[in-house]
Write an enzyme that holds these catalytic residues in place. Sequence first.
Site, PDB file in Angstrom:
ATOM      1  N   ASN A   1      10.940 -40.426   2.181  1.00 33.65           N
ATOM      2  CA  ASN A   1      11.232 -40.994   3.487  1.00 33.65           C
ATOM      3  C   ASN A   1      10.084 -40.734   4.463  1.00 33.65           C
ATOM      4  OD1 ASN A   1      12.904 -42.275   5.379  1.00 33.65           O
ATOM      5  ND2 ASN A   1      14.705 -41.289   4.510  1.00 33.65           N
ATOM      6  N   CYS A   2      10.124 -41.441   5.573  1.00 39.58           N
ATOM      7  CA  CYS A   2       9.112 -41.349   6.630  1.00 39.58           C
ATOM      8  C   CYS A   2       8.844 -39.882   6.973  1.00 39.58           C
ATOM      9  CB  CYS A   2       9.597 -42.068   7.873  1.00 39.58           C
ATOM     10  SG  CYS A   2       8.579 -41.811   9.338  1.00 39.58           S
ATOM     11  N   PRO A   3       7.613 -39.413   7.107  1.00 36.03           N
ATOM     12  CA  PRO A   3       6.365 -40.191   7.016  1.00 36.03           C
ATOM     13  C   PRO A   3       5.673 -40.055   5.663  1.00 36.03           C
ATOM     14  CG  PRO A   3       5.868 -38.074   7.975  1.00 36.03           C
ATOM     15  CD  PRO A   3       7.336 -38.036   7.564  1.00 36.03           C
ATOM     16  N   LEU A   4       6.381 -39.564   4.637  1.00 38.09           N
ATOM     17  CA  LEU A   4       5.702 -39.260   3.372  1.00 38.09           C
ATOM     18  C   LEU A   4       4.995 -40.446   2.716  1.00 38.09           C
ATOM     19  CD1 LEU A   4       8.092 -36.595   1.807  1.00 38.09           C
ATOM     20  CD2 LEU A   4       5.812 -36.250   2.739  1.00 38.09           C
TER      21      LEU A   4
ATOM     22  N   ASP B   1      11.625 -46.887   0.992  1.00 41.21           N
ATOM     23  CA  ASP B   1      11.930 -46.674   2.404  1.00 41.21           C
ATOM     24  C   ASP B   1      11.706 -47.981   3.163  1.00 41.21           C
ATOM     25  OD1 ASP B   1      12.088 -45.809   5.039  1.00 41.21           O
ATOM     26  OD2 ASP B   1      10.071 -44.945   5.023  1.00 41.21           O
TER      27      ASP B   1
END
Lengths: 75, 173
Positions: free
Chosen positions: A12-15, A39
Amino acid sequence: MADETLDASGLNCPLPILKTKKALSKMDAGKILDVISTDAGSVKDIEAFCNQTGNKLISTTEDGGKYIFTIERVV
Amino acid sequence: MADQDNNKMTIIATKGTFDWAFPPFIIASTGVAMDKEVTIFFTFYGLNLLLKDTSKLRVSPIGNPSMPMKMPFGPKWLQKIDFGPKIPNVLWNIPGAESLVTWLMKKTMAKHGVAKIEELRSMCQEFDVKFIACEMTVELFGFDKADFIDGVEFAGAASYFDEAATGDHHLYM
């Protein structure tokens, strides 16, 4: 065909953005990276990332909840 | 393309709870991934985010009325219920309530593929985000500098202003 593929599924954000940055930084200009993400937020985010960093988003495709971004490393 | 002359970004991180550990590291790591030059100035309770041992960070349900409280597991109907508004605040004073809520939030985050604090923090460092710990509050609260992760600078408010002298993004968290 992509030179490299990054599977960011399940992240999920920001990965997805951070991993994309890392993958691109190891590649030479002109090389193509495919990023796979689940995502939904990454659709806008990858576009924004490419806008800001000067890399080229060649295409975005969706396949049953999986997004595939094809990015050309420019700088 | 990022404007190379104006690509500085600073964040002042002031909160030291488990939940509020995320915004500074998420914004900083993303900013630096997008070619910004990022500095985080940690002051007051934000200093806790620089400790080697982050296991003591807690999310507090007390005085946190907007925090949704949903079960990360169990049947679907149960997962939909927001227990936040249903549980009287006084009950959160029971010993162990904070640990329970923190544990549930960690479970929820893991389920959603959210990065761990340490992971985001080490990515920040890998991408050269500058971490400055406020010297005054380090001493005020009796922190031991040896308890902080490597690569932290210790300085004061004037150093923050030096970092924030250029750039458009200066955030207080």
